[in-house]
Design a protein around this motif. Structure first.
Motif, PDB file in Angstrom:
ATOM      1  N   LEU A 121      -0.499 -10.618  -9.789  1.00 22.78           N
ATOM      2  CA  LEU A 121       0.559  -9.749  -9.267  1.00 22.78           C
ATOM      3  C   LEU A 121       0.226  -8.274  -9.425  1.00 22.78           C
ATOM      4  CD1 LEU A 121       3.953 -11.435 -10.218  1.00 22.78           C
ATOM      5  CD2 LEU A 121       3.140 -10.830  -7.949  1.00 22.78           C
ATOM      6  N   GLY A 122      -0.284  -7.894 -10.571  1.00 30.37           N
ATOM      7  CA  GLY A 122      -0.537  -6.480 -10.837  1.00 30.37           C
ATOM      8  C   GLY A 122      -1.776  -5.936 -10.158  1.00 30.37           C
ATOM      9  N   LEU A 123      -2.918  -6.340 -10.659  1.00 31.46           N
ATOM     10  CA  LEU A 123      -4.180  -5.764 -10.174  1.00 31.46           C
ATOM     11  C   LEU A 123      -4.503  -6.132  -8.725  1.00 31.46           C
ATOM     12  CD1 LEU A 123      -6.443  -6.156 -13.319  1.00 31.46           C
ATOM     13  CD2 LEU A 123      -5.434  -4.068 -12.412  1.00 31.46           C
ATOM     14  N   ASN A 124      -4.395  -7.424  -8.382  1.00 31.57           N
ATOM     15  CA  ASN A 124      -4.761  -7.816  -7.022  1.00 31.57           C
ATOM     16  C   ASN A 124      -3.855  -7.170  -5.980  1.00 31.57           C
ATOM     17  OD1 ASN A 124      -6.889  -9.274  -7.997  1.00 31.57           O
ATOM     18  ND2 ASN A 124      -5.912 -11.268  -7.758  1.00 31.57           N
ATOM     19  N   THR A 125      -2.586  -6.969  -6.309  1.00 37.12           N
ATOM     20  CA  THR A 125      -1.692  -6.249  -5.397  1.00 37.12           C
ATOM     21  C   THR A 125      -2.129  -4.795  -5.280  1.00 37.12           C
ATOM     22  OG1 THR A 125       0.110  -7.726  -6.060  1.00 37.12           O
ATOM     23  CG2 THR A 125       0.718  -5.707  -4.894  1.00 37.12           C
ATOM     24  N   LEU A 126      -2.538  -4.208  -6.375  1.00 37.70           N
ATOM     25  CA  LEU A 126      -3.030  -2.833  -6.362  1.00 37.70           C
ATOM     26  C   LEU A 126      -4.283  -2.716  -5.498  1.00 37.70           C
ATOM     27  CD1 LEU A 126      -2.694   0.048  -7.530  1.00 37.70           C
ATOM     28  CD2 LEU A 126      -4.223  -0.670  -9.391  1.00 37.70           C
ATOM     29  N   TRP A 127      -5.185  -3.696  -5.608  1.00 38.39           N
ATOM     30  CA  TRP A 127      -6.414  -3.660  -4.806  1.00 38.39           C
ATOM     31  C   TRP A 127      -6.090  -3.787  -3.318  1.00 38.39           C
ATOM     32  CZ3 TRP A 127      -7.989  -1.570  -8.656  1.00 38.39           C
ATOM     33  CH2 TRP A 127      -8.283  -2.156  -9.867  1.00 38.39           C
ATOM     34  N   LEU A 128      -5.114  -4.624  -2.978  1.00 42.34           N
ATOM     35  CA  LEU A 128      -4.694  -4.738  -1.572  1.00 42.34           C
ATOM     36  C   LEU A 128      -4.101  -3.423  -1.073  1.00 42.34           C
ATOM     37  CD1 LEU A 128      -3.106  -8.312  -1.595  1.00 42.34           C
ATOM     38  CD2 LEU A 128      -5.295  -7.617  -0.592  1.00 42.34           C
ATOM     39  N   HIS A 129      -3.362  -2.760  -1.948  1.00 43.42           N
ATOM     40  CA  HIS A 129      -2.796  -1.453  -1.614  1.00 43.42           C
ATOM     41  C   HIS A 129      -3.916  -0.448  -1.316  1.00 43.42           C
ATOM     42  CE1 HIS A 129      -0.508   2.274  -1.930  1.00 43.42           C
ATOM     43  NE2 HIS A 129      -1.291   2.645  -2.933  1.00 43.42           N
ATOM     44  N   GLY A 133      -4.072  -0.107   2.562  1.00 46.38           N
ATOM     45  CA  GLY A 133      -3.005   0.873   2.694  1.00 46.38           C
ATOM     46  C   GLY A 133      -1.610   0.265   2.708  1.00 46.38           C
ATOM     47  N   MET A 134      -1.500  -0.957   2.226  1.00 49.02           N
ATOM     48  CA  MET A 134      -0.189  -1.607   2.182  1.00 49.02           C
ATOM     49  C   MET A 134       0.682  -0.904   1.148  1.00 49.02           C
ATOM     50  SD  MET A 134      -1.417  -5.594   2.122  1.00 49.02           S
ATOM     51  CE  MET A 134       0.223  -6.272   2.205  1.00 49.02           C
ATOM     52  N   ASP A 135       1.954  -0.800   1.434  1.00 46.41           N
ATOM     53  CA  ASP A 135       2.886  -0.275   0.448  1.00 46.41           C
ATOM     54  C   ASP A 135       2.880  -1.232  -0.753  1.00 46.41           C
ATOM     55  OD1 ASP A 135       6.030  -0.398  -0.532  1.00 46.41           O
ATOM     56  OD2 ASP A 135       5.279   1.640  -0.119  1.00 46.41           O
ATOM     57  N   TYR A 136       2.696  -0.691  -1.949  1.00 43.57           N
ATOM     58  CA  TYR A 136       2.551  -1.518  -3.143  1.00 43.57           C
ATOM     59  C   TYR A 136       3.775  -2.393  -3.362  1.00 43.57           C
ATOM     60  CZ  TYR A 136       1.581  -3.021  -7.885  1.00 43.57           C
ATOM     61  OH  TYR A 136       1.361  -3.793  -8.992  1.00 43.57           O
ATOM     62  N   ARG A 137       4.958  -1.805  -3.229  1.00 35.64           N
ATOM     63  CA  ARG A 137       6.186  -2.567  -3.482  1.00 35.64           C
ATOM     64  C   ARG A 137       6.352  -3.705  -2.476  1.00 35.64           C
ATOM     65  NH1 ARG A 137      10.118   2.051  -3.082  1.00 35.64           N
ATOM     66  NH2 ARG A 137       8.292   2.947  -2.124  1.00 35.64           N
ATOM     67  N   VAL A 138       6.043  -3.441  -1.230  1.00 32.81           N
ATOM     68  CA  VAL A 138       6.161  -4.473  -0.199  1.00 32.81           C
ATOM     69  C   VAL A 138       5.163  -5.604  -0.470  1.00 32.81           C
ATOM     70  CG1 VAL A 138       5.840  -4.962   2.264  1.00 32.81           C
ATOM     71  CG2 VAL A 138       7.050  -2.886   1.546  1.00 32.81           C
ATOM     72  N   ALA A 139       3.933  -5.247  -0.759  1.00 33.85           N
ATOM     73  CA  ALA A 139       2.910  -6.259  -1.056  1.00 33.85           C
ATOM     74  C   ALA A 139       3.305  -7.065  -2.293  1.00 33.85           C
ATOM     75  CB  ALA A 139       1.557  -5.591  -1.264  1.00 33.85           C
ATOM     76  N   PHE A 140       3.835  -6.384  -3.292  1.00 31.20           N
ATOM     77  CA  PHE A 140       4.259  -7.046  -4.529  1.00 31.20           C
ATOM     78  C   PHE A 140       5.357  -8.068  -4.226  1.00 31.20           C
ATOM     79  CE2 PHE A 140       6.741  -7.450  -8.404  1.00 31.20           C
ATOM     80  CZ  PHE A 140       5.764  -7.594  -9.375  1.00 31.20           C
ATOM     81  N   ILE A 141       6.354  -7.643  -3.469  1.00 38.37           N
ATOM     82  CA  ILE A 141       7.475  -8.524  -3.144  1.00 38.37           C
ATOM     83  C   ILE A 141       7.016  -9.723  -2.313  1.00 38.37           C
ATOM     84  CG2 ILE A 141       9.626  -8.652  -1.798  1.00 38.37           C
ATOM     85  CD1 ILE A 141      10.166  -5.746  -2.807  1.00 38.37           C
TER      86      ILE A 141
END
Length: 172
Positions: A121-129, A133-141
């Protein structure tokens, strides 16, 4: 354990590390589930690396497996150092909680939850961001539903794999 002991390795250990890395690379190509919620089997390799080699060599093996996987399969977009870091942190966490310790359910649960929260959830979402360029919160959700279900399946598989492995005497 001293620093010297952490980095001491014998040839048979390196061969076994290579076998586990190969298992991780191959298993990461398989997934179970639907397109919405699916569990990859690569986590089994991360668990084995941490359980059998500890945090240091487990992390090294995780990094090697990501590099090999990137070279062989181009991991949907090629190499990115962030995902290599994630591939190293997973076995590191498993190694800290499982290496040379008795197999307890709470250890498996804690290790799996930490990997899910910190890495998946943390790092891999950050890497996708960073990458897309995905919004971090949207990708996280978007990732939360899968990460709310998958760890429980991973815990079951992890427990039974390690329970079976603990019965096998592998000299290290």
């Amino acid at each position: 354990m001293t620093t010297k002991e952490m980095f001491k390795v014998e040839l048979r250990d390196l061969v076994l590390l290579g076998v586990i890395v190969a298992i991780k690379v191959v298993l990461s190509r398989f997934t179970i589930g639907t397109t919405i919620v699916h569990v990859g089997l690569g986590f089994i390799g991360s668990v084995l690396l941490g359980y059998m080699f500890g945090p240091v060599w487990g992390a090294i093996g995780g990094g090697i497996s990501d590099l090999v996987s990137s070279a062989l399969f181009a991991n949907q977009g090629g190499f990115f150092i962030g995902f290599t870091l994630s591939a190293m942190i997973g076995p590191l966490i498993y190694g800290l909680l499982l290496y040379k310790k008795s197999l307890k359910t709470w250890r498996v649960v804690l290790a799996t939850l930490l990997v899910t929260l910190i890495v998946n959830l943390g790092l891999n979402t950050l890497w996708l961001h960073f990458l897309y360029g995905m919004d971090y919160r949207v990708a996280f959700i978007q990732r939360v539903p899968k990460e709310a279900i998958a760890p429980w399946l991973e815990m079951l598989v992890t427990y039974f794999v390690l329970r079976a492995l603990s019965r096998v005497k592998i000299r290290r």
